[in-house]
Design a protein around this motif. Structure first.
Motif, mmCIF file in Angstrom:
data_model
loop_
_atom_site.group_PDB
_atom_site.id
_atom_site.type_symbol
_atom_site.label_atom_id
_atom_site.label_comp_id
_atom_site.label_asym_id
_atom_site.label_seq_id
_atom_site.Cartn_x
_atom_site.Cartn_y
_atom_site.Cartn_z
ATOM 1 N N ALA A 660 -2.682 4.134 -55.126
ATOM 2 C CA ALA A 660 -2.416 2.766 -55.558
ATOM 3 C C ALA A 660 -2.818 1.765 -54.477
ATOM 4 N N ALA A 661 -2.550 2.082 -53.216
ATOM 5 C CA ALA A 661 -2.909 1.172 -52.127
ATOM 6 C C ALA A 661 -4.419 0.996 -52.031
ATOM 7 N N LEU A 662 -5.170 2.075 -52.160
ATOM 8 C CA LEU A 662 -6.628 1.970 -52.109
ATOM 9 C C LEU A 662 -7.174 1.227 -53.326
ATOM 10 N N ASP A 663 -6.543 1.406 -54.477
ATOM 11 C CA ASP A 663 -6.952 0.646 -55.660
ATOM 12 C C ASP A 663 -6.701 -0.848 -55.460
ATOM 13 N N LEU A 664 -5.615 -1.205 -54.829
ATOM 14 C CA LEU A 664 -5.341 -2.612 -54.558
ATOM 15 C C LEU A 664 -6.376 -3.185 -53.600
ATOM 16 N N ALA A 665 -6.807 -2.381 -52.636
ATOM 17 C CA ALA A 665 -7.866 -2.851 -51.735
ATOM 18 C C ALA A 665 -9.164 -3.079 -52.498
ATOM 19 N N ARG A 666 -9.448 -2.226 -53.449
ATOM 20 C CA ARG A 666 -10.649 -2.421 -54.275
ATOM 21 C C ARG A 666 -10.574 -3.703 -55.081
ATOM 22 N N LEU A 667 -9.362 -4.114 -55.438
ATOM 23 C CA LEU A 667 -9.163 -5.356 -56.188
ATOM 24 C C LEU A 667 -8.977 -6.561 -55.261
ATOM 25 N N ASP A 668 -9.373 -6.413 -53.982
ATOM 26 C CA ASP A 668 -9.270 -7.489 -52.986
ATOM 27 C C ASP A 668 -7.826 -7.940 -52.764
ATOM 28 N N ARG A 669 -6.904 -6.987 -52.829
ATOM 29 C CA ARG A 669 -5.501 -7.272 -52.530
ATOM 30 C C ARG A 669 -5.041 -6.285 -51.461
ATOM 31 N N ARG A 670 -5.737 -6.364 -50.313
ATOM 32 C CA ARG A 670 -5.455 -5.415 -49.238
ATOM 33 C C ARG A 670 -4.055 -5.594 -48.679
ATOM 34 N N ALA A 671 -3.575 -6.840 -48.596
ATOM 35 C CA ALA A 671 -2.232 -7.057 -48.065
ATOM 36 C C ALA A 671 -1.188 -6.377 -48.942
ATOM 37 N N ASP A 672 -1.366 -6.463 -50.264
ATOM 38 C CA ASP A 672 -0.442 -5.765 -51.158
ATOM 39 C C ASP A 672 -0.573 -4.261 -51.007
ATOM 40 N N GLY A 673 -1.801 -3.784 -50.840
ATOM 41 C CA GLY A 673 -2.005 -2.349 -50.631
ATOM 42 C C GLY A 673 -1.346 -1.860 -49.361
ATOM 43 N N ILE A 674 -1.432 -2.651 -48.294
ATOM 44 C CA ILE A 674 -0.769 -2.274 -47.043
ATOM 45 C C ILE A 674 0.743 -2.215 -47.247
ATOM 46 N N ALA A 675 1.285 -3.167 -48.004
ATOM 47 C CA ALA A 675 2.730 -3.169 -48.261
ATOM 48 C C ALA A 675 3.147 -1.931 -49.038
ATOM 49 N N VAL A 676 2.361 -1.523 -50.050
ATOM 50 C CA VAL A 676 2.680 -0.337 -50.839
ATOM 51 C C VAL A 676 2.625 0.915 -49.974
#
Length: 891
Positions: A660-676
């Motif tokens: 899920a974190a890597l998918d968020l990075a793909r969607l340009d939401r790296r900060a959310d991915g780091i939080a997850v």
């Protein structure tokens, strides 16, 4: 002169009986060659051949039933039980003997009213009925021929051994050609295997090769002539090599167990005068097979890494097989009186699976006794296992009298042993096993008139061809006559006797007719099979109206109450309709019942809850689906934008959270991915995948210092990880701390000599520092045994070093090697084209780019080649003009 007919015992019987044996042999040999008989069409064809063999035998006997042994009788009894599972019963009967069936059918179809069969998958059980009727017919023919025809039993052993030889030869041919996916270019399997033969499953391939190979070894030990010993020994070696190359751990263990049993059974034959020759053959074949195994070990380390885990008893490494076994046992306990229906586990087994295994659902139990108890019920399934074991013991007793029979017993033992962790008995290997178990007992039996005459005539004719005195044949006929006279015979005019004779005359035709009718009915009910029915439902879900799809889905659920796919398609279609969320909820509940640990039900539930405006419930279902292995990040981000919602809808388990974190990075939401990822890391602080993901996320977010902290943490926890050393050193290099990076790379090579990741990182560091000689020295430290992609990267880095040294010829050669090893890497061919341009070989550069896609990098390379081609033409034209001007000047 002795006639050819007299020499060959196969011709001493009626030609029609020999034809019946030929048809049964055709079924036996065609089964493994027809893609292992794994597809419905090939299974029905092979079964039809088996029944046709029995019908031909009955016709040759004038409608009389062949003598039935206990094994064909057991197979017919199994077929009868399967047929009874297809008989519709009233609900009151089902409630009494199969309450589990009412629970499943009632929940799946919305109503438990009406008569229903015991099976939970009518088409699959009908296919099993057709299959087992044909197999019973083939086994019956082989047993009759073993009783009445000299050499028939030996011919049966030869049929199986030659079929295995053909399968092994096809596999070795494809292995030598490097073909891993398709068979002769005519059929492409879903998965690639190093040993590609007619079996799609490598475990099934090993099982059949073990059966035929050990049988061939027994024939080699029994052979008199040297060329026969060599021929059968070569077949054994080919089958053994095939087993090793298949990388089947269960097959490897079964081969060792079967070879040991062959030697144990052969001890009873050692008193023969030529016993030492048989033991020499057995020892030589074993030594040769061992030598080949050692060679394969050093030449193909990937295959032997599988075999190296034979003694690894860690349950986590066998989680899949253990889960399939436990699912089958739970199904057996839930439906213990009658079973779920023969062949029904493929669609019903999901109900009894406690957890998904990496998103995989099992079509078979991977343990034949447990699957028999799950599908037939505990009493009948256990009885079937005991009958098979008892029949094999009789075969093993025969093996103490003959090397050939010892090979048959050892081969069947190896196959049965392997099927404690496999299901190859369901296909071609099963037909071969039940045929070998259809042996004639070694005792004097009272044959009926035609059987007695046929056997005596066969032996008398064979004796004439071999010089046997006629007196021996006459003595045997007299013994048979005495046995016959010992049976009281009623007067010819007695009505009961006439009835008995009529039944004997037409009983065979009646039994064969009933079996044929059952086979045809089963084939019609089973056709076209689960895959074809699923494709039809997929097409209907896209093209049909909602009412038509509902009708098809209910009909499919009526046939297969445990199949989740129709319910899934209906729920998905309803969710795509306007205001369809509420209507989809009952179907989603059914899907969750049929596939309790499947992610699809929770994903659809999340979509329905979101459509109904129940955000928190939707996020919970999305998170559950992601935890079970189905990515839901795109859907969560599309419906909810706040970080709190994204965290609530993201899984907390290590593996799913990393995805899920890597998918968020793909969607340009790296900060959310780091939080997850950080939230999951708090619960699992030593999870390497999460630490590596956080390193990647921080590096992508432009935070190298934070990335370095995670890289250092990973190396401290996992010092044997190549990636941990390489990532930390690469990050140091990125922070311009070159000497620290070089020191860390060298320390990594001391800890992990020859590591590709560390060697490549060090070489790239030296190339960035414009020191190609040091880069080449670093690449020389790479270990020798590498997969093709890694070798391609090795040659590509060497090419970069040679280009830096201006050694363009060497760089060209290295890039050619890299392109051959990894033809899918376009950048290697682009680099090759650039080097060729530097060498002034424009045409070769254009050929190197031929066939590549139209990506921007490829188009830029084409432009460079075209510009160089224009310059070459201009230079050539200038030279031609200069030549003409010189020629025009006066001398």
């Amino acid at each position: 002169m002795t006639s050819k007919r007299a020499k060959n015992p196969a011709w001493t019987q009626a030609p029609s009986e020999a034809a019946a044996e030929g048809l049964a042999a055709a079924a036996l040999i065609a089964a493994p060659l027809a893609l292992g008989m794994a597809h419905l069409a090939s299974a029905l064809t092979v079964s039809a051949l088996g029944w046709l063999a029995l019908a031909t035998l009955v016709t040759a006997r004038g409608g009389r039933l062949p003598r039935m042994g206990s094994w064909p009788l057991a197979l017919l009894a199994l077929s009868a039980v399967i047929a009874l599972q297809l008989v519709p019963l009233p609900p009151s009967w089902l409630a009494a003997i199969a309450p589990e069936h009412l629970r499943i059918t009632g929940y799946s179809l919305g109503s438990s009213e009406g008569w229903r069969p015991l099976t939970l998958d009518r088409p699959a059980t009908a296919a099993e009925l057709a299959k087992w009727l044909g197999w019973a017919g083939a086994a019956w023919v082989f047993q009759h021929r073993a009783r009445t025809s000299e050499g028939a039993r030996r011919r049966l052993l030869i049929y199986v051994a030659l079929a295995a030889a053909a399968v092994a030869a096809i596999g070795l041919l494809h292995f030598a050609a490097g073909e891993k996916r398709s068979i002769f270019g005519l059929y492409e399997f879903r998965a690639a295997n190093a040993m590609r033969s007619t079996f799609g499953n490598s475990n099934h391939l090993a099982g059949f090769l073990n059966l035929g190979g050990l049988l061939a070894l027994g024939l080699a030990a029994a052979a008199k002539a040297r060329w026969e010993r060599l021929g059968w020994g070569a077949i054994f070696l080919g089958c053994a090599v095939g087993t090793f190359l298949s990388a089947s751990r269960a097959g490897f263990v079964a081969l060792l167990g079967g070879a040991a049993l062959l030697a144990i059974l052969g001890f009873g034959t050692a008193r023969r005068r030529d016993g030492w020759q048989s033991w020499l053959t057995l020892g030589g074949a074993t030594a040769a097979a061992t030598s080949l195994a050692v060679w394969i070990y050093f030449q193909f380390p990937r295959l032997l890494r599988e075999i190296a885990t034979l003694l690894d008893l860690d349950p986590a490494s066998e989680e899949g097989k253990l889960e399939a076994l436990s699912s089958g046992w739970r199904a057996a306990l839930a439906s213990w009186p009658t079973g779920i229906g023969k062949g029904a586990f493929e669609t019903v087994g999901r109900i009894y699976q406690e957890k998904p295994f990496s998103g995989i659902w099992f079509t078979h139990v991977e343990n034949e006794p447990v699957q028999a108890m799950a599908e037939l019920g505990l009493p009948l399934g256990g009885l079937l296992a005991l009958v098979v074991a008892g029949t094999w013991l009789g075969l093993a007793w025969r093996g103490r009298r003959s090397w050939a029979e010892a090979g048959a017993a050892a081969g069947v033992f190896a196959l049965l042993l392997q099927n404690l962790a496999d299901f190859s008995l369901q296909h071609a290997s099963g037909l071969a096993a039940i045929s070998l178990l259809a042996y004639a007992p070694r005792r004097r039996s009272r044959l009926r008139g035609d059987d007695r005459t046929d056997l005596a005539q066969s032996r008398r004719d064979a004796g004439r061809g071999e010089g046997e005195p006629r007196s021996a044949a006459r003595a045997e006929l007299a013994a048979l006559d005495r046995d016959d006279r010992a049976v009281p015979v009623r007067p010819r005019g007695d009505a009961g006797e006439r009835l008995r004779r009529g039944a004997a005359r037409w009983g065979g035709a009646g039994v064969a007719g009933v079996m044929g009718a059952g086979l045809v009915a089963g084939a019609i009910a089973a056709w076209p099979g689960l895959d074809a029915d699923s494709e039809r439902l997929f097409a209907a879900a896209e093209l049909s109206s909602l009412d038509e799809l509902a009708r098809l889905v209910r009909a499919a659920s009526e046939e297969r109450p445990g199949d989740y796919l129709p319910v899934d398609l209906m729920a998905t279609r309803l969710l795509s309709e306007e205001d369809g969320s509420r209507q989809a909820l009952p179907w989603i509940n059914r899907l969750l019942f049929l596939q309790p640990h499947g992610p699809r039900g929770h994903l659809l539930a999340g979509e329905a809850m979101a459509g109904l405006g129940r955000g928190r419930q939707a996020l919970l279902e999305y998170r559950t689906a992601a935890t079970l292995g189905l990515p839901t990040t795109d859907r969560v981000v599309a419906r909810f934008s706040s970080r709190e919602a994204i965290l609530e809808g993201s899984p907390t388990e290590a593996g799913p959270a990393r995805r899920a974190a890597l998918d968020l990075a793909r969607l340009d939401r790296r900060a959310d991915g780091i939080a997850v990822a950080e939230r999951a890391l708090e619960a699992a602080p030593d999870e390497e995948g999460l630490i590596a993901a956080l390193y990647t996320l921080h590096l992508g977010a432009g935070q190298p210092e934070e990335a370095l902290a995670y890289a250092s943490r990973r190396r401290a926890l996992f010092s044997s990880s190549e990636g941990a050393w390489a990532d930390e050193a690469a990050t140091l290099s990125r922070l311009e701390r070159k000497e620290e990076a070089r020191t860390l790379y060298l320390a990594g090579l001391e800890a992990l000599p020859g590591s590709p990741a560390i060697v490549f990182g060090l070489a790239q560091l030296e190339l960035a520092g414009r020191d190609p000689d040091a880069a080449l020295r670093a690449l020389a430290r790479l270990r020798t045994t590498l997969p093709r992609p890694t070798r391609a990267s090795y040659h590509a880095l060497r090419a970069q070093a040679f280009r830096a040294q201006r050694s363009l010829i060497k760089a060209r050669d290295e890039l050619r090697l890299a392109s051959r090893l990894a033809p899918e890497r376009a950048h290697l061919k682009i680099q090759l084209a650039d080097v060729l341009l530097q060498l002034g070989r424009t045409e070769e550069a254009a050929k190197a780019l031929a066939g590549l896609d139209d990506s921007p990098s490829v188009q830029a390379a084409h432009d460079r080649v075209e510009r160089q081609a224009v310059r070459d033409r201009q230079a050539k034209a200038a030279l031609e003009i200069e030549r003409l001007e010189r020629a025009a000047q006066p001398k």
